[in-house]
Motif scaffolding. Structure first.
Motif, short mmCIF file in Angstrom:
data_model
loop_
_atom_site.label_atom_id
_atom_site.label_comp_id
_atom_site.label_asym_id
_atom_site.label_seq_id
_atom_site.Cartn_x
_atom_site.Cartn_y
_atom_site.Cartn_z
N UNK A 324 -33.52 -78.70 33.68
CA UNK A 324 -32.86 -78.01 32.57
C UNK A 324 -33.51 -78.36 31.23
N UNK A 325 -33.78 -79.64 31.04
CA UNK A 325 -34.39 -80.07 29.78
C UNK A 325 -35.80 -79.48 29.65
N UNK A 326 -36.54 -79.47 30.77
CA UNK A 326 -37.91 -78.94 30.71
C UNK A 326 -37.90 -77.47 30.33
N UNK A 327 -36.93 -76.71 30.84
CA UNK A 327 -36.88 -75.28 30.51
C UNK A 327 -36.57 -75.07 29.03
N UNK A 328 -35.65 -75.89 28.50
CA UNK A 328 -35.33 -75.77 27.07
C UNK A 328 -36.56 -76.08 26.23
N UNK A 329 -37.22 -77.18 26.54
CA UNK A 329 -38.38 -77.60 25.76
C UNK A 329 -39.53 -76.60 25.89
N UNK A 330 -39.69 -76.06 27.09
CA UNK A 330 -40.76 -75.08 27.30
C UNK A 330 -40.52 -73.81 26.49
N UNK A 331 -39.26 -73.36 26.50
CA UNK A 331 -38.93 -72.14 25.77
C UNK A 331 -39.12 -72.34 24.27
N UNK A 332 -38.67 -73.48 23.77
CA UNK A 332 -38.82 -73.75 22.35
C UNK A 332 -40.28 -73.90 21.95
N UNK A 364 -26.08 -67.35 23.65
CA UNK A 364 -27.35 -67.25 22.94
C UNK A 364 -28.48 -67.07 23.95
N UNK A 365 -29.53 -66.35 23.50
CA UNK A 365 -30.71 -66.16 24.34
C UNK A 365 -31.93 -66.64 23.57
N UNK A 366 -32.85 -67.27 24.26
CA UNK A 366 -34.08 -67.67 23.61
C UNK A 366 -34.78 -66.45 23.04
N UNK A 367 -35.21 -66.57 21.80
CA UNK A 367 -35.86 -65.45 21.12
C UNK A 367 -37.10 -64.99 21.88
N UNK A 368 -37.88 -65.96 22.39
CA UNK A 368 -39.10 -65.60 23.09
C UNK A 368 -38.79 -64.82 24.36
N UNK A 383 -35.44 -58.07 34.17
CA UNK A 383 -35.85 -59.47 34.18
C UNK A 383 -34.70 -60.31 34.71
N UNK A 384 -34.99 -61.15 35.67
CA UNK A 384 -33.95 -62.01 36.23
C UNK A 384 -33.79 -63.26 35.36
N UNK A 385 -32.54 -63.66 35.19
CA UNK A 385 -32.26 -64.79 34.30
C UNK A 385 -31.01 -65.52 34.78
N UNK A 386 -30.73 -66.64 34.13
CA UNK A 386 -29.52 -67.40 34.42
C UNK A 386 -28.79 -67.66 33.11
N UNK A 387 -27.45 -67.69 33.20
CA UNK A 387 -26.62 -68.10 32.08
C UNK A 387 -26.02 -69.45 32.45
N UNK A 388 -26.19 -70.44 31.58
CA UNK A 388 -25.75 -71.79 31.93
C UNK A 388 -25.27 -72.51 30.68
N UNK A 393 -25.50 -78.46 23.61
CA UNK A 393 -24.25 -78.09 22.95
C UNK A 393 -23.33 -77.45 23.99
N UNK A 394 -22.51 -78.24 24.66
CA UNK A 394 -21.67 -77.72 25.76
C UNK A 394 -20.72 -76.61 25.34
N UNK A 395 -20.52 -76.41 24.04
CA UNK A 395 -19.60 -75.38 23.59
C UNK A 395 -20.17 -73.98 23.64
N UNK A 396 -21.44 -73.86 23.99
CA UNK A 396 -22.03 -72.53 24.05
C UNK A 396 -22.83 -72.36 25.34
N UNK A 397 -23.17 -71.09 25.62
CA UNK A 397 -23.93 -70.76 26.82
C UNK A 397 -25.30 -70.24 26.42
N UNK A 398 -26.27 -70.50 27.28
CA UNK A 398 -27.65 -70.09 27.03
C UNK A 398 -28.10 -69.13 28.13
N UNK A 399 -28.82 -68.08 27.70
CA UNK A 399 -29.46 -67.18 28.65
C UNK A 399 -30.94 -67.53 28.67
N UNK A 400 -31.44 -67.79 29.88
CA UNK A 400 -32.85 -68.17 30.01
C UNK A 400 -33.48 -67.37 31.12
N UNK A 401 -34.56 -66.64 30.79
CA UNK A 401 -35.30 -65.94 31.82
C UNK A 401 -36.07 -66.95 32.66
#
Length: 536
Positions: A324-332, A364-368, A383-388, A393-401
């Protein structure tokens, strides 16, 4: 000759001419060395009495007593008649015990539940304390093993609970099942006398010495922890897949006697400390009703693999966290280096676009990822993605392709298909959601430079453990542990081995799944260069 080899040869000798009674004979000998008693439950004609006769041959100079109980049995028939001479000459009410239960080393009482209250009361003390009160004196019994038999369980409400509790090992006896073994039994001369070499038989001195050594066998904290886990689960034992549960009562006396049995098992197998393999016969000590046997058998063996499962679960969670952390860092990283959006979308925390009206409004979805989506057209695949939940910030959800195709799935993730409509809408599984627009006159936030780098530096680090090495070690430990369970104990049965293999295979499959998660992590790190990793 060491103790294990000697007992193994002794069991082979007393098994001559007896078919499919290995479990009954071996566990009865174990009970004898632990100072405990055995109940054989089964229909007539399945060699229950022969088990007791063969156990007599295990001891040098042993005397045996055997009796078939009935509703009309009296204490005179079990403990001996009243001595008329003692009554006349000394006015003492004593029994002539020679040849009866008080002088026997091995006792077999058939149809035990038909014994009357007077017999039962005397048996309670004889079984537990190895003492019989004859007149005004107490006799220390030479009793090494009492085997009782019945074709039924004790009836409820008839005061048999105390006697039932005295039989530590309860073994279900059946007819010969294997076809070839059945033929061998038919053709064999079952009346022949067995010859147990005297050097294999256990003398009185050895028996007393062994009992002393058994008392000095130690129990580790791990074994005590295992007993605690089993004890807790017995309070709500699941009997079937429908969730039927029962509280299985085990008295404190039984638990104490169980520990003595475990020590005897360790001693016979040549150890100074109880280990996991000694726990295998435990299920014979824990059931009270016939329908509890199989669930308790599974419980006893399943719990042996708990430590392995707990370690595997810890590794799994650590790997998933790193993914999970790697995906966040990669997207950013992608967004910071490659994306310079020129649109009116509002940017949140430097890297996200806000999806309005979805869920609780905090999606929220990563801009990229958003800018890489295709328009909804026939020629374009979604495009297939996950919402997690956002790990930052546990108070929000992220969409990541998901990079490279099909996303993984877990209880905390929702798989979705995405399109975008211009730069104003996001289509999630065909449902259109507006994107937050910048307010008039609002400037675009920088996606590079010191401010965005400060945010990037605050992100969690990937704690790159050597998961592959840890998993290989766990595989080796599982293999060694499974092998030791099947070979380290003389008293392991074919049914035990079958269950051990089954549960080991289940753990092995789960370990393979963890390997797949580890491969996903390695793929992510290789694809994105493993940026900002912290090796431990």
């Amino acid at each position: 000759m060491d103790i294990r080899n000697r007992i193994q040869q002794l069991l082979t000798a007393i098994n001559q001419g007896v078919y499919e009674k290995d479990t009954e004979l071996s566990l009865s000998l174990l009970a004898a060395l632990a100072g405990e008693s055995v109940l054989l439950l089964g229909p007539p004609g399945v060699a229950k009495s022969m088990v007791a006769r063969r156990l007599k041959s295990a001891f040098k100079g042993a005397k045996a007593f055997e009796y078939l109980m009935s509703r009309f049995s009296t204490p005179d028939e079990i403990f001996g008649p009243i001595s008329i001479n003692r009554l006349k000459e000394f006015d003492k009410y004593e029994r002539a015990i020679d040849g009866y239960l008080p002088t026997a080393s091995v006792v077999f009482l058939d149809e035990i539940w038909k014994a009357g209250p007077a017999i039962q009361n005397s048996l309670l003390t004889a079984i537990n304390e190895k003492i019989y009160r004859n007149g005004d004196s107490e006799i220390k019994l030479p009793l090494k093993l009492l085997i009782a038999a019945s074709n039924e369980l004790p009836a409820h409400g008839e005061g048999l609970e105390a006697l039932w509790d005295r039989f530590l090992l309860r073994i279900i006896c059946t007819c010969v099942k294997d076809e070839q073994t059945f033929y061998n039994m038919l053709l064999d001369d079952n009346d022949k006398e067995i010859n147990v070499p005297s050097e294999l038989q256990i003398s009185e001195e050895e028996y007393a010495d062994w009992r002393g050594q058994i008392n000095r066998i130690s129990l580790s904290a791990e074994i005590l922890h295992y007993i605690t886990n089993v004890r807790r689960q017995l309070k709500r034992l699941l009997l079937d897949d429908e969730g039927t549960a029962r509280n299985v009562y085990i008295s404190d006396r039984r638990w104490k006697n169980i520990v003595q049995l475990l020590k005897a098992s360790a001693f016979i197998n040549g150890r100074t400390e109880v280990n996991s393999s000694d726990l295998l016969p435990l299920y014979h000590c824990l059931w009270n009703e016939a329908d509890e046997c199989e669930p308790i058998h599974q419980l006893v063996i399943r719990e042996l693999f708990t430590s392995c499962l707990e370690k595997m679960e810890e590794i799994t969670e650590a790997i998933k966290s790193d993914i999970r952390i790697s995906r966040v860092r990669q997207a950013l990283e992608d967004f910071k280096n490659n994306c310079s959006p020129r649109n009116e979308l509002e940017i949140t925390d430097y890297f996200y676009y806000h999806v309005e009206e979805h869920g609780t409004g905090h999606t929220y979805i990563f801009a990229v990822d958003y800018l890489a989506l295709k328009e909804q057209k026939k020629e374009n695949a979604p495009k297939q993605a996950v919402i997690y939940p956002d790990p930052l910030n546990p108070g929000r959800s992220i969409i990541r392709c998901y990079p490279g195709g099909t996303p993984s799935s877990s209880a905390s993730q929702q798989r979705v298909n995405l399109y975008r409509e211009g730069t104003e809408y996001l289509l999630i599984d065909g449902v259109r959601y507006p994107m937050s627009q910048r307010k008039k006159g609002e400037k675009t936030l920088p996606t590079s430079g010191k401010s965005s780098q400060n945010l990037f530096d605050k992100l969690p680090q990937i704690t790159l453990r050597n998961y592959r090495n840890e998993l290989n070690q766990l595989f080796q430990q599982l293999s060694t542990f499974t092998s030791s369970l099947c070979t380290d104990n003389l008293f392991v049965t074919p049914a035990d081995k079958e269950l051990i293999t089954r549960y080991s295979d289940e753990v092995l499959k789960r370990l393979r799944n963890v390997e797949i998660e580890e491969e996903k992590l390695q793929f992510n790190l290789q694809q994105y260069g493993g940026a900002n990793q912290k090796e431990v």
